[in-house]
Design a protein around this motif. Structure first.
Motif, PDB file in Angstrom:
ATOM      1  N   ALA A 163      -8.180 -14.946  -6.063  1.00  0.00           N
ATOM      2  CA  ALA A 163      -7.083 -14.680  -7.141  1.00  0.00           C
ATOM      3  C   ALA A 163      -6.279 -13.634  -6.412  1.00  0.00           C
ATOM      4  CB  ALA A 163      -7.840 -13.897  -8.345  1.00  0.00           C
ATOM      5  N   ALA A 164      -6.631 -13.139  -5.501  1.00  0.00           N
ATOM      6  CA  ALA A 164      -5.927 -12.277  -4.720  1.00  0.00           C
ATOM      7  C   ALA A 164      -4.690 -12.889  -3.413  1.00  0.00           C
ATOM      8  CB  ALA A 164      -6.468 -10.756  -4.300  1.00  0.00           C
ATOM      9  N   PHE A 218      -4.614  -2.594 -15.138  1.00  0.00           N
ATOM     10  CA  PHE A 218      -4.048  -1.665 -14.048  1.00  0.00           C
ATOM     11  C   PHE A 218      -3.206  -2.393 -13.372  1.00  0.00           C
ATOM     12  CE2 PHE A 218      -4.806   0.048 -10.032  1.00  0.00           C
ATOM     13  CZ  PHE A 218      -4.414   1.318  -9.977  1.00  0.00           C
ATOM     14  N   TYR A 219      -3.499  -3.775 -12.920  1.00  0.00           N
ATOM     15  CA  TYR A 219      -2.428  -4.652 -12.153  1.00  0.00           C
ATOM     16  C   TYR A 219      -1.240  -5.099 -12.727  1.00  0.00           C
ATOM     17  CZ  TYR A 219      -6.621  -3.911  -9.145  1.00  0.00           C
ATOM     18  OH  TYR A 219      -7.510  -3.215  -8.561  1.00  0.00           O
ATOM     19  N   ASN A 250      -9.406  -1.749 -15.049  1.00  0.00           N
ATOM     20  CA  ASN A 250      -8.877  -2.656 -13.947  1.00  0.00           C
ATOM     21  C   ASN A 250      -8.264  -3.819 -14.478  1.00  0.00           C
ATOM     22  OD1 ASN A 250      -9.577  -2.228 -10.935  1.00  0.00           O
ATOM     23  ND2 ASN A 250     -11.699  -1.568 -11.925  1.00  0.00           N
ATOM     24  N   PRO A 257       2.286  -3.755 -12.110  1.00  0.00           N
ATOM     25  CA  PRO A 257       2.871  -3.981 -10.873  1.00  0.00           C
ATOM     26  C   PRO A 257       3.016  -5.427 -10.667  1.00  0.00           C
ATOM     27  CG  PRO A 257       1.031  -2.505 -10.715  1.00  0.00           C
ATOM     28  CD  PRO A 257       1.279  -2.972 -12.077  1.00  0.00           C
ATOM     29  N   LEU A 258       2.147  -6.292 -11.158  1.00  0.00           N
ATOM     30  CA  LEU A 258       2.228  -7.576 -10.941  1.00  0.00           C
ATOM     31  C   LEU A 258       3.585  -8.224 -11.663  1.00  0.00           C
ATOM     32  CD1 LEU A 258      -1.372  -8.905 -11.157  1.00  0.00           C
ATOM     33  CD2 LEU A 258       0.285  -9.224  -9.229  1.00  0.00           C
ATOM     34  N   LEU A 278     -12.461 -13.194  -6.374  1.00  0.00           N
ATOM     35  CA  LEU A 278     -11.481 -12.027  -6.345  1.00  0.00           C
ATOM     36  C   LEU A 278     -10.356 -12.449  -5.071  1.00  0.00           C
ATOM     37  CD1 LEU A 278     -13.055  -8.903  -6.736  1.00  0.00           C
ATOM     38  CD2 LEU A 278     -11.172  -9.084  -4.713  1.00  0.00           C
ATOM     39  N   VAL A 295      -2.668 -15.420 -12.665  1.00  0.00           N
ATOM     40  CA  VAL A 295      -3.411 -14.332 -12.017  1.00  0.00           C
ATOM     41  C   VAL A 295      -3.950 -13.240 -12.814  1.00  0.00           C
ATOM     42  CG1 VAL A 295      -3.018 -12.425 -10.612  1.00  0.00           C
ATOM     43  CG2 VAL A 295      -1.957 -14.521  -9.950  1.00  0.00           C
ATOM     44  N   GLU A 327       4.463 -16.019  -2.593  1.00  0.00           N
ATOM     45  CA  GLU A 327       5.154 -15.489  -1.971  1.00  0.00           C
ATOM     46  C   GLU A 327       5.749 -15.925  -0.710  1.00  0.00           C
ATOM     47  OE1 GLU A 327       7.144 -12.118  -2.784  1.00  0.00           O
ATOM     48  OE2 GLU A 327       6.697 -13.201  -4.422  1.00  0.00           O
ATOM     49  N   LYS A 340       6.365  -7.779  -9.263  1.00  0.00           N
ATOM     50  CA  LYS A 340       6.238  -8.364  -8.282  1.00  0.00           C
ATOM     51  C   LYS A 340       6.687 -10.033  -8.329  1.00  0.00           C
ATOM     52  CE  LYS A 340       5.687  -8.753  -3.832  1.00  0.00           C
ATOM     53  NZ  LYS A 340       6.351  -7.981  -2.698  1.00  0.00           N
ATOM     54  N   ILE A 353      -7.992 -12.334 -13.188  1.00  0.00           N
ATOM     55  CA  ILE A 353      -8.422 -10.606 -13.199  1.00  0.00           C
ATOM     56  C   ILE A 353      -9.354 -10.492 -14.484  1.00  0.00           C
ATOM     57  CG2 ILE A 353      -7.420  -8.468 -13.754  1.00  0.00           C
ATOM     58  CD1 ILE A 353      -5.302  -9.085 -11.856  1.00  0.00           C
ATOM     59  N   PRO A 364      -1.247 -14.946  -4.659  1.00  0.00           N
ATOM     60  CA  PRO A 364      -0.081 -14.653  -4.930  1.00  0.00           C
ATOM     61  C   PRO A 364       0.601 -14.424  -3.676  1.00  0.00           C
ATOM     62  CG  PRO A 364      -1.582 -13.463  -6.187  1.00  0.00           C
ATOM     63  CD  PRO A 364      -2.422 -14.231  -5.487  1.00  0.00           C
ATOM     64  N   HIS A 365      -0.110 -13.999  -2.637  1.00  0.00           N
ATOM     65  CA  HIS A 365       0.503 -13.957  -1.127  1.00  0.00           C
ATOM     66  C   HIS A 365       1.055 -15.212  -0.763  1.00  0.00           C
ATOM     67  CE1 HIS A 365      -0.902 -10.332   0.985  1.00  0.00           C
ATOM     68  NE2 HIS A 365      -2.016 -10.359   0.005  1.00  0.00           N
TER      69      HIS A 365
END
Lengths: 571, 423
Positions: free
Chosen positions: B402-403, B299-300, B296, B303-304, B399, B318, B410, B307, B322, B406-407
């Motif tokens: 943190a998640a 893993f991100y 975990n 992709p991060l 979590l 971020v 953006e 993005k 994580i 980013p939203h």
């Protein structure tokens, strides 16, 4: 022709005779200060053959099961003790043969053994089968290799401690099923001799029961050019005769074992009963033994002079008057408030602290000798799930820091090996030494807990080995002649004797997880991980566009018409 | 500007010094939330004691620090309290300087965009003024130094503070644009706790951006720089590891430090997700789930990186979050590090969903940790599930936080440029 045949037969007989074993059996009865009675049985088979050569195929007195074991696994010395109860040194005096509660096994291997750990594993498994004990639970997590505490008791040419393995299973419960195989190893079984007294229903109705097997090589003669093998089976039992005898401290063989002795084992070359009749205060003989002993023996045992009434079962005089021997002991007058003579060295150990996070193990060692100091080797084996912090180790004697002159510490590895702490500590005269060390309790995996996790986890006894100064100088005696109970530990010099004490085993609680929860925990934690994955997936795959406010679809327009009619601002 | 920073530092030092002298210090040092098996001070002392006894500190299952730490404290054990105060101050100062530089860049960029007229006309209230940006570095230092989490881990002398300092220096070096120092500090951070290896990606992105190298797989200079940076990083890592080898003359520390981090054998409760999960895990699946949980953190990252390639510092934040959620032995010190970055994105809070609920969740959990621990371990009136439940809640709080950011980021940038994007 006939003469030649006779000579040949005789020669064969003699040849047989030289490798024939010698069996001696012995029972020592010792009244203990508080009114209990300790009975120590020793059966010693001495075999003038070299087991290691592998040439031995004909077994007579020596049990074949053990003989083959010794030959096959390269055992040089083997000591196994199964004990129920705890020998309270403080009230019973020094133990004749110390043993920790539970099962104790220590083995010296030959230096020809290629893989000691493998041999140890196999050996403990086989012994587990022979003695019906859970010795198969001996693995790397409870096996240690002490460097100083356990020296070979037999002849040895070199003490490379890497050939030694030591393990204690403090949780082991000793019962009839362990006694029966032990009795089967005796040449006479329990049919004749002293072994007829070994009835399980009496032996386990006692305060302390310890049975042991010691195998070791010994010198065949004074020149020590060849070795013989000695198997010593010992059984120590302490009866609480004071409470079972309606407040009287008198006892007899029949009262204790509900049997009497009728004969010696026919295979035994010596069969004796010793009764400790040493006067506690010098002036008066307070106790009386019946029938009259065949002889009286004086010996220096554990540094003190003791007198024994001896019954030789092989002497015909004994069974002249009656068919059976029932040794009785009567106190002439009730002993006036017998003050306990405190043993020169005794120890106690306990766990302190509260809660399930940390704790402290404290060991108190007393030297009550008025003017002599002596060193003691302390061996602590602590399982890995109590994480010892060696920097918190403190040794305090008379309010001052006592620095150990030798220290060997091997830290534990999780699920692999236990902590091993060995220290040589000097005990000043008339002092108490307090040794404390802190530990942290680990949380285990749920499958690593025993079926009753809240009962707690046992920590095996710590071992104290010391050369204790004796009150009376000992003379060199011939080991073969002296009674068996004096001759297991080699005596060093006249002024001190070897003593090994075991402290109490400890019971420590560990924090436990909830055993009913594995599925719930797996589901809940995985949900959290999935939520995380979901949020990030959402973020990574979504693109943002700004949408200009539009008139909306048909549904929205309809809704707005309705809202306008209701007098509510449109969406 | 320096005066307020000095004031903050003084306040922080006073608080720490007072706590060191108080009876609370021993209590805090025992807290499982503050000191994990990996970085507890008690274990460092134990390692030193073992070294003094002539036993390899890595031969047991107690000591899991790196050899450099043990040698650092071999000489500084007497001044441990001072060392931990200084590391905290250094972290704060490094973060202060880093954010100062970063804000200059951000401000320049915003100015450029305004001049180019790329913002929508009605976002005037969202444009960040120099005044509010001026105080952000100070706020970062303040949040780091006076955060109760940092204070506690400093008082407990958790070596997590040292990892944090190394990471802070790494961030400073990256933002200042020094590829060499950035690689060196990243290697040190990796050496110290393994997981910061994932910060390689944001650092690389930032350095590329700073040197105006287009992030395109086809561009040659992109690959050249990546190779350069990776080589620098690997070389420093090898040097550090070899140095450790020569200090102790054995490789024992590799399984004992990194093996310990990755295989999670010590299930002492902490604020993370691992301990109870693996205490309750079926033996058969244990290895599988260790892999699933460890992945975990890593893993991100890719992709991060794709993005958030426009916002490498934010990506760093971020990624730190994580790490602190998914590392095997997290402590509140790790949480404190990424929390220090929150003031940098204070302009986003108005867009953040559930900010009130999430803050309450984190605060309530922090207060409940010692309570439920007491009920389980000392009072015996609760069981392990209580403590587990609170760690779970704490992690959900972290979590979602943190998640969610980013939203919002953006969203914010799209919003700011919507005139541009919608036409």
């Amino acid at each position: 022709m006939l003469a030649v045949g006779l000579v040949l037969l005789l020669a064969a007989g003699l040849g047989q005779g030289t490798t024939r074993g010698v069996l001696r059996e012995e029972l020592l009865l010792r009244p203990l200060p508080v009114g209990d009675v300790a009975a120590v049985f020793q059966f010693r088979t001495r075999w003038d053959a070299d087991l290691q050569q592998g040439a031995v195929s004909h077994y007579r007195l020596f049990p074949k099961a053990l003989g083959q074991l010794v030959a096959a696994h390269g055992v040089r010395e083997l000591h196994l003790a199964l004990t129920q109860g705890f020998w309270s040194t403080q009230s019973w005096g020094q133990p004749p043969l110390g043993a920790p509660a539970g099962a104790e096994l220590w083995v010296w291997f030959q230096d020809t053994v290629p893989d000691v750990d493998k041999a140890w594993k196999e050996l403990s498994n086989i012994l587990s089968g022979i003695f019906c004990a859970s010795l198969n639970f001996i693995d790397s997590t409870n096996t240690v290799t002490p460097t100083a505490s356990f020296k070979p008791l037999g002849v040895a040419n070199g003490t490379d401690h890497r050939l030694l393995r030591y393990a204690v299973l403090p949780r082991e419960v000793v019962c009839t099923e362990n006694l029966t195989p032990w009795k089967k190893l005796l040449p006479c079984g329990s049919k004749a001799g002293l072994a007829v007294l070994l009835k399980a229903e009496r032996l386990f109705h006692s305060s302390y029961h310890s049975q042991a097997v010691h195998i070791r090589p010994i010198c065949r003669d004074a020149s020590c050019l060849a070795v013989s093998w000695e198997l010593r089976q010992t059984l120590t039992v302490v009866f609480d005769s004071f409470t079972s005898g309606q407040g009287k401290k008198d006892w007899s063989l029949f009262k204790m074992f509900s049997r009497t002795l009728t004969d010696a084992c026919p295979l035994a070359s010596e069969s004796k009963v010793y009764v400790d009749i040493s006067p506690k205060n010098k002036e008066k003989q307070l106790l009386e033994v019946t029938p009259t002993p065949t002889s009286v023996h004086e010996a220096i045992v554990q540094g003190d002079k003791t007198t024994y009434a001896v019954y030789d079962l092989l002497s015909p005089v004994l069974f002249n008057t009656s068919r059976s021997l029932n040794v009785q002991l009567k106190w002439k007058r009730p002993e006036d408030s017998s003050e306990l003579s405190t043993p020169i060295m005794h120890a106690q150990r306990y766990v302190s602290g509260y809660g399930l996070q940390t704790g402290e193990i404290s060991t108190l060692i007393y030297n009550t000798h008025p003017y002599r100091a002596f060193p003691v080797i302390l061996l602590e084996t602590v399982p890995w799930y109590l994480r010892l912090y060696v920097h918190t180790l403190t040794i305090i004697t008379k309010g001052k820091e006592n620095k150990p002159s030798y220290m060997h510490y091997q830290p534990a590895q999780d699920r692999k090996r236990p902590h091993l702490l060995e220290m040589l500590i000097q005990l000043p005269a008339n002092s108490a030494t307090k040794i404390t060390i802190q530990f942290e309790r680990a949380l285990l995996k749920w499958t690593e807990y025993p079926p009753d996790p809240n009962h707690g986890f046992y920590v095996s006894s710590s071992v104290l080995s010391a050369l204790v100064p004796s009150v009376i100088a000992m003379k060199d005696v011939n080991v073969e002649e002296s009674p068996l109970f004096t001759s297991l530990f080699p005596s060093s010099d006249g002024s001190s004797y070897f003593l090994r004490l075991y402290t109490e085993p400890l019971l420590v609680n560990l924090p436990t997880p909830d055993f009913s929860m594995p599925y719930n925990v797996i589901c809940l934690t995985c949900t959290v991980v999935a939520v995380c994955y979901g949020s990030f997936y959402n973020l990574l795959t979504r693109t943002f566009h700004v949408e200009e406010p539009s008139r909306g679809g048909l549904a929205k327009r309809l809704a707005n018409v309705i809202r306008r009619l209701r007098g509510v601002p449109p969406i | 500007m320096a005066a307020p920073l000095v004031l903050v530092v003084l306040a922080a030092v006073t608080v720490r010094a007072a706590l060191y002298r108080s009876s609370l210090a021993a209590f805090i040092a025992e807290r499982v939330e503050v000191a994990s098996p990996l970085n507890a001070w008690k274990r460092v002392v134990e390692g030193l004691a073992l070294l003094d006894l002539g036993v390899s500190p890595y031969s047991g299952a107690i000591f899991h620090e790196t050899p450099l730490i043990i040698y650092l404290f071999h000489f500084l054990i007497e001044y441990a309290e001072l060392v931990f105060m200084i590391t905290d101050i250094l972290t704060a100062v490094a973060l202060y300087l880093a954010i100062q530089d970063y804000n200059k860049v951000v401000f320049k960029k915003q100015k450029l965009l305004i001049e180019l007229d790329k913002y929508a006309p009605d976002v005037a209230e969202l444009i960040r003024t120099p005044m509010e940006m001026h105080y952000i570095p100070l706020k970062v230092a303040l949040v780091y130094l006076l955060n109760p989490y940092t204070v506690m881990s400093c008082v407990a002398k958790s070596t997590c503070a040292i990892s944090n300092t190394v990471i802070a220096f790494f961030i400073l070096a990256t933002i200042r644009g020094s590829a060499f120092l950035s690689a060196v500090f990243l290697a040190l951070a990796t050496y110290q706790s393994l997981y910061p290896i994932t910060l390689f990606a944001p650092a690389l992105l930032y350095l590329l951006q700073r040197q105006f190298i287009p992030i395109k797989p086809k561009s040659k200079s992109f690959w050249l720089f990546t190779m350069q940076y990776a080589a620098l990083y690997l070389c420093s890592l090898v040097v550090v590891i070899c140095l450790s080898f020569f200090l102790l003359n054995s490789w024992d520390f590799i399984p004992s430090v990194y093996g310990f981090i990755l295989s999670v054998p010590d299930l002492t409760p902490n604020i993370g997700l691992f301990w109870y999960f693996f205490a309750e895990m079926f033996e058969h699946f244990s290895l599988f789930f260790v892999c699933v949980f460890q992945i975990n953190v890593f893993f991100y990252t890719i992709p991060l990186a794709v993005k958030l390639k426009e916002h490498p510092v934010f990506f760093m934040f971020v990624q730190l979050a994580i790490i602190s959620i998914f590392k095997s032995y997290p402590t509140v010190g790790d949480v404190a590090l990424y929390m220090a970055f929150l003031p940098v994105w204070s302009h986003l809070y108005r867009f953040l969903r559930n900010i009130f609920i999430l803050s309450c969740m984190l605060i309530a959990c922090s207060l409940l940790f010692p309570v439920l621990w007491h009920l389980w371990i000392f009072a015996g009136s609760a069981n392990s599930n209580f403590y587990y439940a609170i760690t779970l809640t704490f992690n959900i709080g972290q979590l979602l936080w943190a998640a969610d950011t980013p939203h919002v980021l953006e969203h914010f940038h799209v919003w700011m440029k919507r005139m541009f994007t919608s036409f």
